[in-house]
Design a protein around this motif. Structure first.
Motif, short mmCIF file in Angstrom:
data_model
loop_
_atom_site.label_atom_id
_atom_site.label_comp_id
_atom_site.label_asym_id
_atom_site.label_seq_id
_atom_site.Cartn_x
_atom_site.Cartn_y
_atom_site.Cartn_z
N ARG A 12 0.77 -1.12 -0.02
CA ARG A 12 0.11 0.12 0.11
C ARG A 12 0.85 1.36 -0.03
N GLY A 49 -4.74 -2.68 -0.21
CA GLY A 49 -5.62 -2.22 0.73
C GLY A 49 -7.04 -2.01 0.03
N ASN A 216 -0.76 -6.88 2.20
CA ASN A 216 -1.41 -6.28 3.45
C ASN A 216 -1.85 -7.23 4.62
#
Length: 281
Positions: A12, A49, A216
């Motif tokens: 991210r 994300g 993530n």
């Protein structure tokens, strides 16, 4: 002339992803003076994300910070760069998922906005994918002249829609790019067979650069298996797992031989595909 796919495990954090891509380009196995085409996967600079995070990085028009950073990488390393996808504001509160093709001086040769959006339910940790909440579908196909051949652009979920690939072939494509982030579930089931089918149907080289692994903290998991497929459907090179390079040299004489011996484009009795307007969001 060499073509190169970079398999990534993007995060991210755009700065972190840019640093990884730059480090890999510094180590790119290449012959001095040989032209290089580099293909990055979908969402190479921002992935893992919630899709809504794309909105924070979306600039307006073609002079966005992410676009400029990718152009600078192409110029620095003197490569033709198909720069995965980055978000570009669409004007309706969403963004286009746009792929750029840069020359080795960092100039834009062409761009394409992902036509087909991944609104799908999958039996994985994410379960519900709704790209249309964040992304706006594109409205055109794109084929670009390059020293490597005529390159057609597509992105990930587009791979399931053969009419697009037929349209690219009819527009003169010899090489078709597929920057992607296939889920682990759908990749295991369909990735290889779809890539080989699109190559066979269009009699084009297909260059598919993929995301791989857990992103993530395991919230997203992608399949990998970046792959170069020739116009006969043969896998020339692939990387099933991990990050790194997939490389090959394309033979345009072989492409022309395949098309001459089996002229399927001339034999096709169905009308050419026509691009429809997107469904209302």
């Amino acid at each position: 002339m060499q073509v190169n796919l970079l398999q990534c495990q993007s995060s991210r954090k755009p700065a972190e992803n840019l640093a990884f891509i730059n480090s890999q380009l510094e180590q790119l196995p290449r012959q001095p003076g040989e032209p290089q085409l580099v293909v990055l996967p979908e969402c190479a600079l921002l992935f893992g994300g919630h899709e809504g995070e794309q909105l924070a990085f979306a600039g307006k028009g073609d002079e966005t910070p992410l676009q400029q950073q990718l152009a600078a990488l192409a110029a620095k390393h003197q490569v033709y760069l198909a720069a995965g996808t980055i978000p570009v504001a669409s004007g309706d509160g969403r963004v286009y998922s746009r792929t750029y093709l840069f020359d080795d001086k960092g100039q834009v040769l062409g761009d394409y906005d992902k036509l087909h959006l991944f609104d799908v339910d999958i039996s994985d940790n994410t379960r519900n994918y709704r790209e249309s909440d964040t992304f706006c579908p594109g409205n055109r196909v794109c084929v670009v002249d390059t020293p490597f051949g005529r390159i057609g652009l597509s992105v990930c979920y587009d791979l399931r829609f053969p009419d697009l690939y037929r349209a690219l072939r009819q527009a003169g494509a010899q090489i078709i790019l597929v920057p992607a982030a296939f889920t682990r579930v759908t990749g295991a089931a369909h990735w290889e067979v779809l890539l080989r089918a699109r190559a066979i149907e269009t009699q084009c080289y297909v260059l598919a650069a993929a995301q791989w692994g857990r992103h993530n903290q395991g919230g997203r998991e992608t399949w990998g298996q970046s792959m170069i497929v020739d116009p006969w459907g043969r896998i020339m090179a692939q990387l099933p797992e991990n990050t790194g390079w997939v490389q090959a040299r394309l033979d345009m004489d072989e492409l022309q031989k395949i098309r001459s011996n089996m002229p399927v484009s001339q034999h096709n009795r169905f009308s050419l595909p026509a691009l429809l307007p997107p469904a209302k969001h």
